[in-house]
Motif scaffolding. Structure first.
Motif, short mmCIF file in Angstrom:
data_model
loop_
_atom_site.label_atom_id
_atom_site.label_comp_id
_atom_site.label_asym_id
_atom_site.label_seq_id
_atom_site.Cartn_x
_atom_site.Cartn_y
_atom_site.Cartn_z
N VAL A 133 0.83 -1.20 0.00
CA VAL A 133 0.00 0.00 0.00
C VAL A 133 0.87 1.25 0.00
N ASN A 134 1.91 1.26 0.79
CA ASN A 134 2.74 2.46 0.93
C ASN A 134 3.84 2.56 -0.11
N ASN A 135 3.85 1.65 -1.07
CA ASN A 135 4.85 1.71 -2.15
C ASN A 135 4.21 1.57 -3.53
N GLY A 136 2.94 1.97 -3.64
CA GLY A 136 2.30 2.05 -4.95
C GLY A 136 1.92 0.73 -5.58
N HIS A 137 1.53 -0.27 -4.76
CA HIS A 137 1.15 -1.58 -5.30
C HIS A 137 -0.22 -2.01 -4.79
N VAL A 138 -1.16 -1.07 -4.69
CA VAL A 138 -2.50 -1.41 -4.21
C VAL A 138 -3.21 -2.33 -5.20
N VAL A 139 -3.05 -2.08 -6.50
CA VAL A 139 -3.68 -2.93 -7.51
C VAL A 139 -3.17 -4.36 -7.41
N GLU A 140 -1.85 -4.52 -7.26
CA GLU A 140 -1.28 -5.86 -7.13
C GLU A 140 -1.75 -6.54 -5.85
N ALA A 141 -1.91 -5.76 -4.77
CA ALA A 141 -2.42 -6.33 -3.52
C ALA A 141 -3.85 -6.83 -3.70
N SER A 142 -4.69 -6.06 -4.40
CA SER A 142 -6.07 -6.50 -4.64
C SER A 142 -6.09 -7.76 -5.48
N LEU A 143 -5.19 -7.86 -6.46
CA LEU A 143 -5.12 -9.06 -7.28
C LEU A 143 -4.82 -10.29 -6.43
N GLY A 144 -3.96 -10.11 -5.43
CA GLY A 144 -3.63 -11.23 -4.56
C GLY A 144 -4.85 -11.82 -3.88
N TYR A 145 -5.79 -10.96 -3.48
CA TYR A 145 -6.98 -11.46 -2.78
C TYR A 145 -8.07 -11.94 -3.74
N PHE A 146 -7.97 -11.58 -5.04
CA PHE A 146 -8.81 -12.22 -6.04
C PHE A 146 -8.34 -13.66 -6.28
N ILE A 147 -7.02 -13.84 -6.28
CA ILE A 147 -6.44 -15.16 -6.54
C ILE A 147 -6.56 -16.08 -5.33
N ASN A 148 -6.57 -15.51 -4.14
CA ASN A 148 -6.48 -16.29 -2.90
C ASN A 148 -7.47 -17.45 -2.79
N PRO A 149 -8.77 -17.28 -3.11
CA PRO A 149 -9.69 -18.41 -2.96
C PRO A 149 -9.27 -19.63 -3.78
N LEU A 150 -8.72 -19.39 -4.96
CA LEU A 150 -8.32 -20.51 -5.81
C LEU A 150 -7.02 -21.14 -5.31
N VAL A 151 -6.15 -20.34 -4.70
CA VAL A 151 -4.94 -20.91 -4.08
C VAL A 151 -5.33 -21.80 -2.91
N ILE A 152 -6.36 -21.38 -2.16
CA ILE A 152 -6.86 -22.20 -1.04
C ILE A 152 -7.38 -23.54 -1.56
N VAL A 153 -8.12 -23.50 -2.68
CA VAL A 153 -8.62 -24.75 -3.27
C VAL A 153 -7.46 -25.64 -3.67
N LEU A 154 -6.43 -25.06 -4.30
CA LEU A 154 -5.26 -25.84 -4.73
C LEU A 154 -4.54 -26.43 -3.52
N ALA A 155 -4.43 -25.66 -2.44
CA ALA A 155 -3.79 -26.17 -1.23
C ALA A 155 -4.58 -27.35 -0.67
N GLY A 156 -5.90 -27.27 -0.74
CA GLY A 156 -6.73 -28.38 -0.27
C GLY A 156 -6.48 -29.65 -1.07
N VAL A 157 -6.30 -29.49 -2.38
CA VAL A 157 -6.04 -30.66 -3.24
C VAL A 157 -4.66 -31.25 -2.96
#
Length: 298
Positions: free
Chosen positions: A95-119
């Motif tokens: 947030v404090n270094n100009g990467h808010v968009v990339e941070a939001s992308l991380g939480y869009f991807i997160n649910p699918l990473v959780i599914v992959l971890a479960g597998v």
């Protein structure tokens, strides 16, 4: 405690996700404090606030002996503390270094990473929604990485660290507040000495407004988590699934408006693929969790 209605639970969950969505402006307001100083204050003040809340709730402390200080539970809780601490630090830095968009992308991807971890880790079967949505999301991430590697590590680090945090917490019997107290307590021996070492060179106590905001970092950490803990058991899977995407959507919009971050055409293509994959994953997963329609008795 009084029984919570479905409407109140929906309000609590919405409050949690909206608060998390608007976290970037709050974190940005903590400058000139650095990421480590902000993280340390977040740990110290959230620990104190949750400690007060748990005393006020008068739920007893037997859970420390049965669910924390055991040979089975303690390593997982220490790992959880390390993972959530790393996740918070990366997010604050982003947030404090100009990467808010990339941070939001991380939480869009997160649910699918959780599914992959479960597998991978628990042998769970990947449903149709996860396979199709995950494939499209992966394609989007590849497109984004082809355009720019500089900020992609932020997205992947946030997604993976939070997914692993969920993995190590999977068998925990602690409530959200109990878990936050324990995790903050494990991080406290690092955070408190660091703040004492900073002393006058830190930002605490120099400006009244910033000092108040640093203390409020504890409430900003604990209160939405408490709201979510109250709401989650009382809401349908589909409602939680939809609300899950409120936070990163708000964060993304803030990134390109309030923070003025630039998104290249190639990045947009990758983002659209991630969004489509997320919608497919969410839609098909919700359908899979819907109960069959009731039949009339013959």
């Amino acid at each position: 405690m009084p029984e919570i209605s479905r409407k109140q639970a929906l309000g609590a969950a919405s409050a949690a996700y909206v608060t998390w969505g608007f976290l970037p402006p709050f974190l940005a307001s903590l400058k000139p404090a650095g990421p480590l100083e902000i993280l340390a204050h977040r740990i110290v003040w959230s620990f104190l606030l949750v400690l007060v809340l748990l005393f006020a709730l008068r739920g007893g402390w037997a859970w420390l002996r049965t669910s924390v200080f055991t040979r089975a539970a303690l390593p997982s809780l220490v790992a959880a503390a390390g993972l959530i601490g790393a996740n918070w630090l990366i997010y604050i830095w982003a947030v404090n270094n100009g990467h808010v968009v990339e941070a939001s992308l991380g939480y869009f991807i997160n649910p699918l990473v959780i599914v992959l971890a479960g597998v991978v880790l628990f042998g769970e079967r990947m449903g149709l929604g996860a396979r199709i949505g995950g494939g499209i999301t992966l394609a989007g991430v590849i497109v984004i990485s082809a355009a720019s590697w500089q900020g992609l590590w932020v997205s992947l680090s946030l997604a993976v660290s939070f997914a692993l945090y969920g993995v190590v917490k999977k068998r925990s019997s602690l409530t959200a507040l109990q878990g936050l107290l324990v995790e903050s307590a494990f991080l406290l021996p690092l955070a408190l000495p660091y703040l004492l070492w900073l002393g006058p060179s830190g930002q605490f106590g120099h400006a009244p407004g910033l000092t108040v905001l640093l203390v409020l970092a504890g409430a900003v950490t604990a209160v939405p988590l408490w709201c979510f803990a109250v709401a989650a058991p009382r809401l349908p899977f589909g409602v939680l699934g939809i609300l899950q995407y409120v936070s990163p959507t708000i964060q993304f919009l803030l990134g390109i408006t309030l923070f003025g971050e630039q998104v290249t055409p190639t990045y947009w293509v990758g983002l659209v693929a991630v969004w489509i994959g997320s919608v497919i994953y969410l839609t098909l997963t919700i359908r899979a969790h819907q109960p069959p329609p009731a039949t009339e008795p013959v």
